[in-house]
Write a protein that holds these residues in place. Structure first.
Motif, PDB file in Angstrom:
ATOM      1  N   THR A 294      29.118   3.125  -0.526  1.00 34.68           N
ATOM      2  CA  THR A 294      29.642   1.864  -0.549  1.00 34.68           C
ATOM      3  C   THR A 294      31.190   1.904   0.245  1.00 34.68           C
ATOM      4  O   THR A 294      31.242   1.044   1.175  1.00 34.68           O
ATOM      5  CB  THR A 294      30.311   1.579  -1.950  1.00 34.68           C
ATOM      6  N   SER A 295      32.019   2.834   0.361  1.00 39.16           N
ATOM      7  CA  SER A 295      33.214   3.142   1.047  1.00 39.16           C
ATOM      8  C   SER A 295      32.897   2.908   2.473  1.00 39.16           C
ATOM      9  O   SER A 295      33.570   2.152   3.226  1.00 39.16           O
ATOM     10  CB  SER A 295      33.820   4.155   0.750  1.00 39.16           C
ATOM     11  N   GLN A 296      31.920   3.709   3.024  1.00 37.88           N
ATOM     12  CA  GLN A 296      31.467   3.967   4.507  1.00 37.88           C
ATOM     13  C   GLN A 296      31.085   2.634   4.792  1.00 37.88           C
ATOM     14  O   GLN A 296      31.073   2.168   5.979  1.00 37.88           O
ATOM     15  CB  GLN A 296      30.843   5.171   4.837  1.00 37.88           C
ATOM     16  N   LEU A 297      30.194   2.028   4.133  1.00 41.84           N
ATOM     17  CA  LEU A 297      29.656   0.729   4.646  1.00 41.84           C
ATOM     18  C   LEU A 297      30.682  -0.570   4.717  1.00 41.84           C
ATOM     19  O   LEU A 297      30.668  -1.125   5.594  1.00 41.84           O
ATOM     20  CB  LEU A 297      28.592   0.308   3.492  1.00 41.84           C
ATOM     21  N   GLY A 298      31.784  -0.345   3.639  1.00 43.29           N
ATOM     22  CA  GLY A 298      32.727  -1.037   3.870  1.00 43.29           C
ATOM     23  C   GLY A 298      33.349  -0.908   5.018  1.00 43.29           C
ATOM     24  O   GLY A 298      33.820  -2.050   5.770  1.00 43.29           O
ATOM     25  N   ASN A 299      33.648   0.201   5.589  1.00 37.95           N
ATOM     26  CA  ASN A 299      34.417   0.522   6.761  1.00 37.95           C
ATOM     27  C   ASN A 299      33.590   0.041   8.077  1.00 37.95           C
ATOM     28  O   ASN A 299      34.081  -0.497   8.983  1.00 37.95           O
ATOM     29  CB  ASN A 299      34.401   2.040   6.887  1.00 37.95           C
ATOM     30  N   TYR A 300      32.288   0.188   7.992  1.00 38.16           N
ATOM     31  CA  TYR A 300      31.373  -0.134   9.101  1.00 38.16           C
ATOM     32  C   TYR A 300      31.427  -1.839   8.984  1.00 38.16           C
ATOM     33  O   TYR A 300      31.447  -2.237  10.256  1.00 38.16           O
ATOM     34  CB  TYR A 300      30.016   0.170   8.712  1.00 38.16           C
ATOM     35  N   LEU A 301      31.269  -2.557   7.982  1.00 31.38           N
ATOM     36  CA  LEU A 301      31.427  -3.859   8.124  1.00 31.38           C
ATOM     37  C   LEU A 301      32.487  -4.423   8.531  1.00 31.38           C
ATOM     38  O   LEU A 301      32.718  -5.261   9.238  1.00 31.38           O
ATOM     39  CB  LEU A 301      30.759  -4.546   6.683  1.00 31.38           C
ATOM     40  N   GLY A 302      33.674  -3.778   8.200  1.00 25.85           N
ATOM     41  CA  GLY A 302      34.984  -4.279   8.608  1.00 25.85           C
ATOM     42  C   GLY A 302      35.031  -4.062  10.067  1.00 25.85           C
ATOM     43  O   GLY A 302      35.583  -4.912  10.651  1.00 25.85           O
ATOM     44  N   ALA A 303      34.688  -2.843  10.415  1.00 29.74           N
ATOM     45  CA  ALA A 303      34.697  -2.424  12.057  1.00 29.74           C
ATOM     46  C   ALA A 303      33.891  -3.832  12.738  1.00 29.74           C
ATOM     47  O   ALA A 303      34.145  -3.976  13.777  1.00 29.74           O
ATOM     48  CB  ALA A 303      34.185  -1.298  12.315  1.00 29.74           C
ATOM     49  N   LYS A 304      32.942  -4.043  12.299  1.00 29.62           N
ATOM     50  CA  LYS A 304      31.764  -4.966  12.969  1.00 29.62           C
ATOM     51  C   LYS A 304      31.988  -6.431  12.733  1.00 29.62           C
ATOM     52  O   LYS A 304      31.467  -7.169  13.597  1.00 29.62           O
ATOM     53  CB  LYS A 304      30.323  -4.877  12.569  1.00 29.62           C
ATOM     54  N   SER A 305      33.109  -6.696  11.878  1.00 25.26           N
ATOM     55  CA  SER A 305      33.453  -8.192  11.687  1.00 25.26           C
ATOM     56  C   SER A 305      33.966  -8.921  12.857  1.00 25.26           C
ATOM     57  O   SER A 305      33.755 -10.202  12.836  1.00 25.26           O
ATOM     58  CB  SER A 305      34.448  -8.067  10.427  1.00 25.26           C
ATOM     59  N   VAL A 306      34.664  -8.289  13.619  1.00 28.11           N
ATOM     60  CA  VAL A 306      35.293  -9.112  14.886  1.00 28.11           C
ATOM     61  C   VAL A 306      34.287  -9.401  15.854  1.00 28.11           C
ATOM     62  O   VAL A 306      34.342 -10.619  16.142  1.00 28.11           O
ATOM     63  CB  VAL A 306      36.391  -8.017  15.487  1.00 28.11           C
TER      64      VAL A 306
END
Length: 327
Positions: A294-306
């Motif tokens: 869950t934490s790393q998926l959050g990081n991934y989605l945050g990085a991809k959000s832009v």
């Protein structure tokens, strides 16, 4: 201010602070030090008696609507309503340890006028789960070692690596104390998340020092679920990307590697904790894998959000609204 004892204000933001709030107020009121103590509460619509309780402990209470709450702007409001030369910021569910919690932070500010702010140690609550104890015990805000964060000036700070700039900017308003004169120059940004590290970056970049003071400690921990972890890492990654350009989980391949590495790290961390290890290897592995995913998926989605915002603004709006809710 000059002459006499300095005024130190404690600003607490509240919303239905709950049954533990009276113990917090009692401990704040019992702080010892060579200063005059002032307590300011900014409440966002409590209905559980929080306001009345704060007033019984002598707090000056200012009420705002829940929709007007903002992590940065509401803290600025609380500070503006206070009169302290130094202003401590404390969340409603952090419990100071001992009568020297506040004095330990104030001493650092009194000793060196280049110290803009001090933040303290966070320890898991006595009733916290073994997983929470092990996880929080590994964080920088649980360290028993005092740290000074100083870059040596704007040019030297900007020349540092992103990770080094991030470490120097670290600040945490769960329990902190700032110098009013610096806040007047650098108020908190109006933001829904990360007002503390944003402020830390600005003041360190301007040439001030930040201090992590473990003698000033609070109990502060939560038992969160997977959805909260996903959301918190999502918004945290967006802040780190904005401020420092840090984006470690930028592809699906890196996501898989990050989950594996994080699972192994957390598993070893839990195994080293005697209380946690008693749960058994399979349960520890499952807990580590859940948190890592869950934490790393959050990081991934945050990085991809832009990039998602550029490609599909509508989809981004829905995803961002869901993942930034309640943080």
């Amino acid at each position: 201010m000059s002459g006499g004892r300095p005024v130190v204000s404690v600003v607490i933001l509240t919303l239905n602070a709950g049954p533990g709030f009276e113990e917090l107020l009692r401990r704040v009121s019992g702080q010892r030090g060579d200063f005059e103590l002032e307590l300011v509460v900014v409440d966002s619509g409590s209905t559980d008696g929080t306001v009345e309780l704060a007033r019984r402990y002598g707090a000056a209470v200012h009420r705002i609507s829940k929709r007007d709450f903002n992590h940065g702007a509401t803290r600025n409001l609380g500070i503006s309503l206070s009169r302290g030369e130094y202003v401590a910021l404390l969340v409603q569910d952090a419990l100071p340890l001992g009568e020297g919690w506040l004095a330990a932070m104030v001493e650092n500010l009194e000793r060196d006028e280049r110290v803009a702010g001090v933040y303290g140690r966070q320890l898991p609550r006595p009733e916290a789960s073994a997983f929470t104890r092990a996880l929080l015990g590994s964080l920088a805000t649980a360290s028993p070692e005092r740290r000074e964060q100083f870059a040596g000036g704007p040019e030297r700070y900007r020349a540092l690596s992103p990770q080094r700039r991030r470490r120097l900017a670290a600040f945490d308003n769960v329990s902190s104390c700032i110098r009013r004169s610096v806040w007047e120059r650098f108020p908190f940004d109006r933001t829904d998340f990360g007002e503390d590290i944003r402020w830390g970056k600005r003041v360190v970049e301007a040439g001030y020092r930040l201090v992590y003071e473990p003698r000033s400690a609070v109990y502060h921990s939560h038992e969160r679920g997977a959805l909260y972890d996903l959301r918190r890492y999502y918004v945290n990654q967006r802040v780190l990307m904005e401020l420092f350009g840090i984006r470690p989980v930028s592809s699906l391949a890196r996501l898989l590697v990050a989950v594996a590495r994080s699972t192994l790290y957390l598993y070893r961390l839990l195994r080293s904790n005697e209380e946690a290890a008693a749960a058994g290897a399979l349960l520890l592995l499952a807990a580590a894998a859940r948190y890592a995913a869950t934490s790393q998926l959050g990081n991934y989605l945050g990085a991809k959000s832009v990039s998602l915002a550029r490609v599909s603004p509508r989809l981004y709006g829905r995803l961002h609204g869901f993942l930034s809710r309640g943080i």
